[in-house]
Design a protein around this motif. Structure first.
Motif, PDB file in Angstrom:
ATOM      1  N   ARG A  47       1.043  -1.090  -0.181  1.00  0.00           N
ATOM      2  CA  ARG A  47      -0.032  -0.083   0.009  1.00  0.00           C
ATOM      3  C   ARG A  47       1.048   1.163  -0.068  1.00  0.00           C
ATOM      4  O   ARG A  47       1.605   1.292   0.587  1.00  0.00           O
ATOM      5  CB  ARG A  47      -0.776   0.042   1.277  1.00  0.00           C
ATOM      6  CG  ARG A  47      -2.053   1.130   1.309  1.00  0.00           C
ATOM      7  CD  ARG A  47      -2.971   0.919   2.417  1.00  0.00           C
ATOM      8  NE  ARG A  47      -3.861   0.080   2.177  1.00  0.00           N
ATOM      9  CZ  ARG A  47      -3.728  -1.334   2.643  1.00  0.00           C
ATOM     10  NH1 ARG A  47      -2.988  -1.631   3.541  1.00  0.00           N
ATOM     11  NH2 ARG A  47      -4.588  -2.353   2.117  1.00  0.00           N
ATOM     12  N   ARG A 107       0.637  -3.945  -6.976  1.00  0.00           N
ATOM     13  CA  ARG A 107       0.175  -5.201  -7.314  1.00  0.00           C
ATOM     14  C   ARG A 107       1.090  -6.102  -7.682  1.00  0.00           C
ATOM     15  O   ARG A 107       1.021  -7.274  -8.181  1.00  0.00           O
ATOM     16  CB  ARG A 107      -1.228  -5.368  -7.797  1.00  0.00           C
ATOM     17  CG  ARG A 107      -1.933  -4.703  -6.782  1.00  0.00           C
ATOM     18  CD  ARG A 107      -3.683  -4.936  -7.401  1.00  0.00           C
ATOM     19  NE  ARG A 107      -4.673  -4.608  -6.316  1.00  0.00           N
ATOM     20  CZ  ARG A 107      -5.164  -3.389  -6.246  1.00  0.00           C
ATOM     21  NH1 ARG A 107      -4.732  -2.528  -6.922  1.00  0.00           N
ATOM     22  NH2 ARG A 107      -6.135  -3.113  -5.121  1.00  0.00           N
ATOM     23  N   MET A 154      -5.255 -11.759  -0.721  1.00  0.00           N
ATOM     24  CA  MET A 154      -6.006 -11.345  -1.728  1.00  0.00           C
ATOM     25  C   MET A 154      -5.597 -10.296  -2.689  1.00  0.00           C
ATOM     26  O   MET A 154      -4.977  -9.267  -2.066  1.00  0.00           O
ATOM     27  CB  MET A 154      -7.433 -10.802  -1.248  1.00  0.00           C
ATOM     28  CG  MET A 154      -8.524 -11.717  -0.825  1.00  0.00           C
ATOM     29  SD  MET A 154      -9.980 -10.797  -0.221  1.00  0.00           S
ATOM     30  CE  MET A 154      -9.430  -9.700   0.941  1.00  0.00           C
ATOM     31  N   TRP A 156      -7.027  -8.723  -4.747  1.00  0.00           N
ATOM     32  CA  TRP A 156      -8.273  -7.487  -5.036  1.00  0.00           C
ATOM     33  C   TRP A 156      -9.450  -8.030  -4.207  1.00  0.00           C
ATOM     34  O   TRP A 156      -9.803  -9.131  -4.340  1.00  0.00           O
ATOM     35  CB  TRP A 156      -8.728  -7.403  -6.425  1.00  0.00           C
ATOM     36  CG  TRP A 156      -9.767  -6.483  -6.987  1.00  0.00           C
ATOM     37  CD1 TRP A 156     -11.001  -6.782  -7.533  1.00  0.00           C
ATOM     38  CD2 TRP A 156      -9.919  -5.154  -6.734  1.00  0.00           C
ATOM     39  NE1 TRP A 156     -11.727  -5.881  -7.937  1.00  0.00           N
ATOM     40  CE2 TRP A 156     -11.148  -4.661  -7.129  1.00  0.00           C
ATOM     41  CE3 TRP A 156      -9.136  -4.208  -5.942  1.00  0.00           C
ATOM     42  CZ2 TRP A 156     -11.624  -3.363  -7.145  1.00  0.00           C
ATOM     43  CZ3 TRP A 156      -9.430  -2.933  -5.991  1.00  0.00           C
ATOM     44  CH2 TRP A 156     -10.963  -2.487  -6.448  1.00  0.00           C
ATOM     45  N   HIS A 157     -10.002  -7.233  -3.393  1.00  0.00           N
ATOM     46  CA  HIS A 157     -11.051  -7.397  -2.366  1.00  0.00           C
ATOM     47  C   HIS A 157     -12.085  -8.082  -2.997  1.00  0.00           C
ATOM     48  O   HIS A 157     -13.234  -8.768  -2.350  1.00  0.00           O
ATOM     49  CB  HIS A 157     -11.319  -6.376  -1.563  1.00  0.00           C
ATOM     50  CG  HIS A 157     -11.828  -5.114  -2.193  1.00  0.00           C
ATOM     51  ND1 HIS A 157     -13.109  -4.871  -2.434  1.00  0.00           N
ATOM     52  CD2 HIS A 157     -11.369  -3.982  -2.617  1.00  0.00           C
ATOM     53  CE1 HIS A 157     -13.395  -3.971  -3.015  1.00  0.00           C
ATOM     54  NE2 HIS A 157     -12.230  -3.135  -3.155  1.00  0.00           N
ATOM     55  N   GLU A 158     -12.481  -7.528  -4.315  1.00  0.00           N
ATOM     56  CA  GLU A 158     -13.700  -8.015  -4.941  1.00  0.00           C
ATOM     57  C   GLU A 158     -13.658  -9.457  -5.458  1.00  0.00           C
ATOM     58  O   GLU A 158     -14.604 -10.108  -5.893  1.00  0.00           O
ATOM     59  CB  GLU A 158     -14.263  -7.013  -6.246  1.00  0.00           C
ATOM     60  CG  GLU A 158     -14.746  -5.783  -5.674  1.00  0.00           C
ATOM     61  CD  GLU A 158     -15.113  -4.941  -6.690  1.00  0.00           C
ATOM     62  OE1 GLU A 158     -15.354  -5.254  -7.797  1.00  0.00           O
ATOM     63  OE2 GLU A 158     -15.438  -3.612  -6.603  1.00  0.00           O
ATOM     64  N   PRO A 160     -12.241 -12.411  -3.491  1.00  0.00           N
ATOM     65  CA  PRO A 160     -11.860 -13.029  -2.344  1.00  0.00           C
ATOM     66  C   PRO A 160     -10.928 -14.299  -2.646  1.00  0.00           C
ATOM     67  O   PRO A 160     -10.184 -14.863  -1.768  1.00  0.00           O
ATOM     68  CB  PRO A 160     -12.924 -13.250  -1.393  1.00  0.00           C
ATOM     69  CG  PRO A 160     -13.989 -12.967  -2.052  1.00  0.00           C
ATOM     70  CD  PRO A 160     -13.685 -12.255  -3.212  1.00  0.00           C
ATOM     71  N   ASN A 162      -9.590 -14.924  -5.578  1.00  0.00           N
ATOM     72  CA  ASN A 162      -8.753 -14.510  -6.459  1.00  0.00           C
ATOM     73  C   ASN A 162      -8.930 -15.010  -7.980  1.00  0.00           C
ATOM     74  O   ASN A 162      -7.905 -14.877  -8.886  1.00  0.00           O
ATOM     75  CB  ASN A 162      -7.225 -15.125  -6.164  1.00  0.00           C
ATOM     76  CG  ASN A 162      -6.564 -14.370  -5.034  1.00  0.00           C
ATOM     77  OD1 ASN A 162      -6.498 -12.756  -4.999  1.00  0.00           O
ATOM     78  ND2 ASN A 162      -5.959 -14.937  -4.067  1.00  0.00           N
TER      79      ASN A 162
END
Length: 785
Positions: A47, A107, A154, A156-158, A160, A162
Motif C-alpha cells: 500500500r 500489485r 487477496m 483484489w478485495h472483490e 476473495p 482470487n
C-alpha cells in the motif's frame, strides 16, 4: 509471373534494414525531445503511504515528475479489464482497476509508480533514484496454485478467492459416464505451461508530441495495432475524440503478440507530451521488458482422456488454472478461457468434453498474447496426452492419432467447442510427415546413438490452430499514380513477417507490373484504421483485401479506359499495364490513364470481408539425443509438413515456420520466467538468467508445405502461418524427451516431465527416478506449488 504469388521473391523490406536505414521509433526523435523514465516498484504487493518527488524535481535537467495523482487530476482513467467475461456465479469478471501509474496499491514487482521527464536519459534515471517511496508491505501471492488455496492473500478485495473469471464447456455428466465406462483412462497431472517472456529484439518504444494549435497528439511507437492503441487511448483512458490522436508506426523489431494493445506506459507518455507540449520519448530497457511487458502462457492443468478398447477417444476432460497476473486484461482472460479451448479437441473427432478454466489473479505481471496465444497451451495438453496414451495402451503414437483423426469427408466439421473447420486432410499430412522424418527408420538411428553412449527419443505432434482474431473485415486503398507507382495502404502492421513483399506479390498478380512499382504503406491511423496484425490474420484478411482492392481498381480503370478510347467497357481488356481495345492496336497505359484523370490518379477505397477463420495444421516430428551423464539434450532432427493452404512466398513461409518452431523449442528446453515465491521479486529478469534459444543451437529443419487443401473461407485459399511452428514444436520436442526416457526404462507417469526440460529435469529421473524440481526451494516456478 516472376514476381507474382507462388514465387520465392526476396523480401523487399530487407535492403534498408541491412544497410542500417530502418526507421524505428527511437530513430525519429526530433531535436529537443524530452526523455521519460519510470520509477518501478521493488515490492510485489504494498500500500502506497507517500511519494515524495521534491528531491527529484530539484535535480539537473528535470522538467517534471508525474504520479498517479497527477494523472487522475488530469482526467486519465484506468485501462479496461475483462468485464465481458463471467465468474462461476454468473456475475461479471473482476479485476483491480489498472491506472497507468499505481494508485494507492502496488500489485506486482515492476509496476510503474512515477515518471520523470528530463532533458536526457541519464538525467531522468538519476532523478528516479531521488524519489522517496514509502509503502506498507502487504502479503503477496505468486504461484497460481497458492492463489486459489483457502486463506490465500487477496490481490483484489472483490475477488476473495482470487478468481477473476471462469468458463466451463461441455457435458459434465456425460463425460463422467464415459470415463466410468472407458477401457483406458490416461491422466497427466500436473501439466504445466510455464511463464515466458516474448523478448522481441526491439523493446517497447513510444514517442509522443502535442500540437497546441490543433490540440492533437501524434504518437510514434512500436506496435502491432496502431488503430487499437489510438482507439483505446482516446475512448477509454484520455477521454478525447479519436481524431485528436494520430498513431504512426515505422519499422518494428518484432512483436510476437506483446505489442498488440495499449500499455500503461503509452498513456503516461501521451499525457506528459500533452501536458508539456513538447516531444517526449520513452524507450524500455531490457529489465523493464522482463518486469512489465506482457508475459505469455502460465497455466497449470489436470488433463485426462478416456479411450475404448480399440483406442478411440470417448471423452476429454481438462481443468486449468490460468495465472493472468495482477490485472485481468481482456486479452489475457480471452486467451486462456476462450481462444485456447477452441482448439483443445484439435484434429481429433472428440464429441464429449468437460473443460473448466479459471483465470486467477496473482501478484505478477499480467499475461496476454504471445506467439500462439492459447493455442500452444492447448495443443501441448492434447499432444502430451496422446503420447502418454500410446504408451499406456501399447499402440504406436502415429497409429493412435490416425484412429482418432477427423476425416476429409466430415468437412466442414464442427468440433465439440462449436468451431467449424472448413478444410483439412489430417491423415494425409501425417503420412507425409512420417515419410519426411523416416519414422520407420528410427530404431536404426537410436541404435547408432546408443553406440555413442546417448539416449535417443522420437516425438510427434499432429495438430491444428485457429487464426484470424475473429476480425474478418479489412480496408485497403489503392492509388495508381502517373509516375508509375501504385500505392497500397493497409491497416495491418508489418513487424518482420514480410507483409510488404507478400502484398506486393499479390498486387503484381493483378496489375502485371514489376514488383518495384508497388509501394505498401502501413502504420498511419490517418490513412487506415483496422484491427492490425495479430492471430496470424494479416495474409488471409489483409492479403485478400489487397487482391480484392486491386481487382476493383482494374475494373474502375477499365471504365475510364473505355471512356478515353471511346469504346464500350466490354471491348476493353487489360494485360501487362496496358488497356487495349479487343482486336485492335489501340491502347492506353495504366499510368498514362492515371495522368489523364482530373486529380491525376486512379484511386479506390475498398473494404472486403473473408467468410471465417483459417485452420492451418501440421505434422511435426522431432528427434533428440540425451547425454545420460549430464542430461544435456540436443534436437538432432526436426521434420515438419504443414498445411498452410496456398503459399504466396515459400521463402517467407518457411522462415515463419522455422522461426516459430525455434521459439517453441525454446519453451520446451530452456525458457522460464521465475519469481521468488516469498518476496515476489523476479529471479530471471535478464538474459543472464532467462535462457533463450541461441545461435549455437542449430536445428536441422526439414520443412515442407502441403497446398492441397486451400482454405475455403477466403478468395486466396491461404491459411495463417505465423504461429503454426511454435504450436507444434513444443509438444513434439517434449514428447521426444519423454520417449527417450521411457525407452531407457524411466517411468515418468507419476510425475510428468515439465518444461523447460533442462539438463537437471532430464538427469534427475534418469539417475534416481526422483521427482523433478525445476528450481531450488525459495526460487520456484510460478505454476508449481
Amino acid at each position: 509471373m516472376r514476381f507474382g504469388s507462388g514465387q520465392a521473391v526476396r523480401r523487399v523490406e530487407d535492403a534498408s534494414l541491412l544497410l542500417g536505414k530502418g526507421q524505428f521509433t527511437d530513430d525519429m526523435a526530433p531535436e529537443g525531445t524530452l526523455v521519460l523514465a519510470f520509477l518501478r516498484s521493488p515490492y510485489a504487493h504494498a500500500r502506497i503511504v507517500s511519494i515524495d518527488t521534491s528531491a527529484a524535481l530539484a535535480m539537473p535537467g528535470v522538467v517534471a515528475v508525474v504520479t498517479s495523482q497527477d494523472l487522475v487530476a488530469g482526467g486519465v482513467k484506468p485501462l479496461p479489464h475483462a468485464a465481458m467475461f463471467k465468474r462461476a456465479d454468473g456475475s461479471g469478471a473482476v479485476s483491480p482497476p489498472r491506472f497507468p501509474l499505481a494508485l494507492d496499491v502496488i500489485r506486482f514487482s515492476g509496476e510503474a509508480v512515477a515518471a520523470v521527464i528530463a532533458g536526457t536519459r541519464d538525467q531522468a534515471r538519476d532523478a528516479i533514484e531521488a524519489i522517496a517511496l514509502e509503502v506498507e508491505d502487504l502479503p503477496p501471492v505468486l504461484a497460481v496454485t497458492d492463489a486459489v488455496a483457502p486463506g490465500a492473500p487477496m490481490v483484489w478485495h472483490e475477488a476473495p478467492d482470487n478468481i477473476a473469471a471462469e468458463a466451463r464447456y461441455g457435458d459434465v455428466k456425460a463425460v463422467e459416464a464415459a470415463f466410468a465406462a472407458a477401457a483406458h483412462v490416461v491422466t497427466l497431472d500436473p501439466l504445466v505451461n510455464q511463464r515466458l517472456a516474448p523478448a522481441s529484439i526491439e523493446p517497447r518504444t513510444v514517442l509522443a508530441a502535442h500540437d497546441k494549435a490543433t490540440d492533437r497528439i501524434t504518437i510514434r511507437m512500436s506496435s502491432q495495432m496502431p488503430a487499437g492503441v489510438r482507439n483505446l487511448l482516446a475512448d477509454t483512458v484520455l477521454g478525447c475524440p479519436q481524431d485528436k490522436i494520430r498513431v504512426l508506426v515505422g519499422d518494428v523489431g518484432g512483436g510476437f503478440g506483446m505489442k498488440t494493445g495499449l500499455y500503461p506506459e503509452d498513456a503516461v507518455v501521451a499525457f506528459c507530451a500533452r501536458k508539456l507540449s513538447r516531444p517526449v520519448l520513452w524507450v524500455a530497457d531490457r529489465s523493464e521488458e522482463f518486469l512489465a511487458a506482457i508475459h505469455g502462457r502460465d497455466i497449470h492443468s489436470r488433463a485426462q482422456l478416456a479411450f475404448d478398447a480399440s483406442g478411440r477417444i470417448q471423452a476429454f476432460r481438462v481443468a486449468s488454472l490460468a495465472n493472468v497476473g495482477a490485472f485481468a486484461t481482456p486479452t489475457g482472460v480471452a486467451i486462456q478461457t476462450m481462444i485456447g479451448p477452441w482448439v483443445l479437441p484439435s484434429i481429433y473427432d472428440i464429441r464429449l468434453i468437460d473443460f473448466h478454466f479459471k483465470a486467477v489473479l496473482t501478484n505478477t505481471a499480467p499475461t496476454g498474447a504471445y506467439r500462439g496465444a492459447g493455442r500452444p497451451e492447448s495443443i501441448y495438453i492434447i499432444e502430451r496426452l496422446m503420447d502418454a496414451a500410446a504408451r499406456q495402451i501399447g499402440l504406436d503414437g502415429a497409429e493412435l492419432r490416425r484412429r482418432n483423426m477427423v476425416r476429409p469427408e466430415q468437412m466442414p466439421y464442427k468440433n465439440a467447442m462449436g468451431q467449424v473447420y472448413d478444410s483439412g486432410k489430417f491423415e494425409k499430412v501425417l503420412d507425409q510427415g512420417l515419410a519426411l522424418a523416416d519414422w520407420s527408420g528410427f530404431d536404426a538411428r537410436a541404435a547408432q546413438s546408443k553406440a555413442r553412449g546417448k539416449l535417443r527419443g522420437l516425438g510427434l505432434a499432429t495438430f491444428l490452430e485457429w487464426t484470424g482474431g475473429n476480425a474478418f473485415e479489412e480496408r485497403v486503398t489503392v492509388n495508381v499514380k502517373p509516375d508509375g507507382i501504385i500505392e497500397l495502404v493497409s491497416a495491418t502492421q508489418a513487424m518482420g513477417q514480410g507483409l510488404a513483399t507478400t502484398y506486393a506479390q499479390l498486387a503484381v498478380d493483378v496489375f502485371g507490373v514489376p514488383i518495384e512499382r508497388i509501394r505498401v504503406i502501413q502504420g498511419d491511423t490517418d490513412l487506415a484504421t483496422g484491427f492490425g496484425s495479430a492471430g496470424s490474420r494479416s495474409l488471409f484478411t489483409g492479403g485478400t483485401a489487397v487482391t480484392v482492392a486491386s481487382e476493383r481498381t482494374i475494373t474502375r480503370a477499365k471504365a475510364l479506359a473505355a471512356e478515353a478510347l471511346e469504346v464500350g467497357e466490354p471491348d476493353i481488356e487489360y494485360t501487362q499495364m496496358l488497356f487495349r481495345v479487343v482486336g485492335t492496336d489501340r491502347s492506353i497505359g495504366l499510368f498514362d490513364l492515371a495522368a489523364r484523370q482530373p486529380d491525376q490518379r486512379i484511386y479506390i477505397d475498398s473494404t472486403s470481408t473473408v467468410a471465417g477463420p483459417t485452420w492451418p495444421n501440421g505434422c511435426h516430428v522431432v528427434e533428440v539425443e540425451i547425454d545420460p551423464d549430464t542430461g544435456d539434450t540436443q534436437v538432432v532432427a526436426y521434420s515438419s509438413v504443414n498445411d498452410v493452404g496456398r503459399v504466396v512466398n515459400p521463402i517467407i513461409v518457411r522462415g515463419q515456420l522455422d522461426g516459430g518452431a525455434l521459439q517453441g523449442i525454446g519453451q520446451a528446453l530452456c525458457e522460464h520466467l521465475v519469481y521468488d515465491r516469498e518476496s515476489g521479486q523476479m529471479v530471471t529478469g535478464s538474459f543472464l538468467d532467462y535462457a533463450m534459444p541461441r545461435a549455437d543451437m542449430p536445428i536441422p529443419f526439414k520443412t515442407e508445405m502441403d497446398e492441397s487443401s486451400p482454405c475455403l473461407n477466403n478468395a486466396l485459399g491461404v491459411k495463417g502461418v505465423g504461429e503454426l511452428g511454435t504450436i507444434g514444436a513444443t509438444p513434439a520436442t517434449v514428447n521426444a524427451v519423454v520417449d527417450a526416457l521411457a525407452r531407457a526404462g524411466v517411468d515418468t507417469r507419476a510425475h510428468p516431465v515439465q518444461m523447460p526440460v533442462t539438463s537437471e529435469q532430464v538427469w534427475r529421473p534418469w539417475r534416481g527416478g526422483t521427482k523433478v524440481l525445476a528450481r531450488a526451494p525459495g526460487s520456484v516456478p510460478l505454476t508449481q506449488g
